[in-house]
Write an enzyme that holds these catalytic residues in place. Sequence first.
Site, PDB file in Angstrom:
ATOM      1  CE1 TYR A 136      -5.073  -1.188  -3.508  1.00 43.60           C
ATOM      2  CE2 TYR A 136      -6.124   0.426  -4.928  1.00 43.60           C
ATOM      3  CZ  TYR A 136      -4.996  -0.245  -4.510  1.00 43.60           C
ATOM      4  OH  TYR A 136      -3.780   0.041  -5.094  1.00 43.60           O
ATOM      5  CG  ASP A 157      -0.709  -5.658  -8.362  1.00 42.12           C
ATOM      6  OD1 ASP A 157       0.202  -5.577  -7.516  1.00 42.12           O
ATOM      7  OD2 ASP A 157      -1.915  -5.620  -8.072  1.00 42.12           O
ATOM      8  CG  HIS A 188      -2.176  -0.883   0.909  1.00 37.65           C
ATOM      9  ND1 HIS A 188      -3.191  -0.510   0.064  1.00 37.65           N
ATOM     10  CD2 HIS A 188      -2.482  -2.119   1.360  1.00 37.65           C
ATOM     11  CE1 HIS A 188      -4.091  -1.501   0.012  1.00 37.65           C
ATOM     12  NE2 HIS A 188      -3.681  -2.485   0.774  1.00 37.65           N
ATOM     13  CB  SER A 211      -5.206 -15.356  -4.606  1.00 37.35           C
ATOM     14  OG  SER A 211      -4.477 -14.884  -5.731  1.00 37.35           O
ATOM     15  CB  SER A 216      -5.810 -13.347 -11.080  1.00 37.77           C
ATOM     16  OG  SER A 216      -6.794 -12.651 -10.362  1.00 37.77           O
TER      17      SER A 216
END
Length: 385
Positions: free
Chosen positions: A221, A171, A34, A122, A126
């Site tokens: 988020y 990511d 974060h 997860s 993904s």
Amino acid sequence: MELMDAKKEFKAIFGADAEDLFTAAGRINVIGEHVDYCGGKVFPAALNLRCNVYGRKTGADVIRIALKGIEGIITLEIDKLDSYKNLKLGNYQAGVAYYLQEEGTPIVGCDLFYDCTVPFGSGLSSSAAIEVATAVTLSEYAGVAYDKVKLALLSQKAENKYAGVNCGIMDQFASAMGKKDHAVLLDCSTLAYEYVPLKLGDYAIVVANCNKPHNLVESKYNVRRQEVETALKIIQTVKPVTCLAELTPDDFNEVKHLLAGVVCKRAEHVVMECARVNEAVKALKAGDIVELGRLLNESHYSLRDLYEVTGKELDALSAFARNETECLGSRMIGAGFGGCTISIVKKTAVEGFIRRVGKAYFDSIGYRASFYETSIEDGITVTKL
Ligand code: GLA
């Protein structure tokens, strides 16, 4: 899924042979949670869990998509790519295609079969893996030269603006730019990066999924993002900083009194986590895995107490891990509110660790955690079949 099986399934669905395999990776993040959207440094690594896209160019005016384990074909019309935002499945692919087209990449019709081995929801990214794999596939089929960092940025844009999740760049960057057996130290304010060998000696990283049902992660988020933006605006009234990551812990202590309640806690997490990333990289480079493990624990406590993104499942899973004598540290990774932990565990003790932590978790939470066999791999791969 084995290559032969995937090729068979492709042929059964599309009536022709798959010609290419494009893959992009899911990721872990060693530390730096974060902080990417606050201009901080993160330290992710790409996994063997990946989004595999089997494809063939058709030259038609549609992209046809099939997903492993799901009946039916999703058809995206190339001249209507802006109209798929509300698709439940296929919206990540459509978003990427839309922004590639907007940036001038000619989108070429193709048949694509997705076999994503990154478990959904997860915390192993993904969605980034799907986006980046799609971006590579469509760029390759367009026959244009592409830059992987630009594909990562475009994939992030698709997630932010098309899918509506206000994520940072970590990511997608890890998914595209990961390197075998290395973690990527990425400065999210400049995108400068350095590969650091993920050498843990006698220790391994164990990835565990708490399997908490997915629940409003995106909206929680987005709230965290607003809270840290509020903190930044207040701090900017007295300090000329462009992002929270520019503050040292000492700087933060000077301005802390200006912030109240959760806004103060969120900002404190960001500043301290950024400091921990630097210490963790130093420890890893010096081979001090004990110190690295300690910093992972500190990161988890901060995500639990200050950022409040863990929840009882991730807290239990990481606490049971920490109870193990052969475990040096454990923490949640990714957005939180569910998803995965990583733990640094003595290689010779991994089996017993999984058994005992798995049982303790089941006994206390009432359902099972999953443990994955992972390795650190390259981000993107392109293979002619
Ligand atoms: C999600 C987001 C990333 C990052 C992490 C938390 O994975 O997609 O951009 O913010 O959460 O570190």
